[in-house]
Structure formats: C-alpha cells, structure tokens
Scaffold this motif. Sequence first.
Motif: not given
Length: 116
Positions: A59-84
């Motif tokens: 919400d503060a714009g310091l982290l972003t969701c870069e997409g989704r990947r499959l977890s080891e359990e086979g669930r789709r999960t969001n992947i995050y990375r800092r923006t700065l």
Amino acid sequence: MSRSERTDANSQAVLSALGNKYSAEILCAAGTPKSAQTLSEDIEIPIATCYRRIEELVDAGLLTCEGRRLSEEGRRTNIYRRTLDEIEVDFSGERPRFSKTRRTEAKNQLHDQLQD
C-alpha cells in the motif's frame, strides 16, 4: 484530492509502514522475488504478521507483487519484491520529504540472472 494531500497521505503510509516491526527486515529480504511464506521463514516471523506487513508495504509503494508461482504444495502464491534499494527521510521541513533509489527492471533482471 490535491497533490499536497496525496503527498501527505503517501508520506504517512510510508512512515507508518516503515515504523512497524519487521517491515525493514521484509524489505531487506525481498531483494529477490519471494512468497510471503518464504519471507516468513527467512525472517522467522509468524505468517499472519508477515501478510499484514506485506499489505502495508504494498500500500505504501515499497513492495510490489511481481506475479504468481506454484508453491511446493502446488498452490498459486503471490511473489513480492521491494521497489527500492534506498530511502532517505528528511524531517527538517514542515513535512517529511523522501529521497528514494528505485530498483530498475534491468537491475532486477540482472540480479535474477546472477542468482540462478
């Protein structure tokens, strides 16, 4: 909403997010794309706390969701990375001012290739 009001609201969101326990640790750990579960494990914090901090940082714009990947359990999960990479807060004026060093997409791609 005026530009000044938006700046004040953004400043409050950034200061609030950075002031919470574990936020800085999450930002440091999120230099490479990671799921909330991985971040939680890396910093050794409860997953519910990790999700709350992630939401505040996004919400503060310091982290972003870069997409989704499959977890080891086979669930789709969001992947995050800092923006700065850096943020500096100047309190000398009437309002806090921020100086940010944003991460470029080129830097992210180079960093990702070096990690493989």
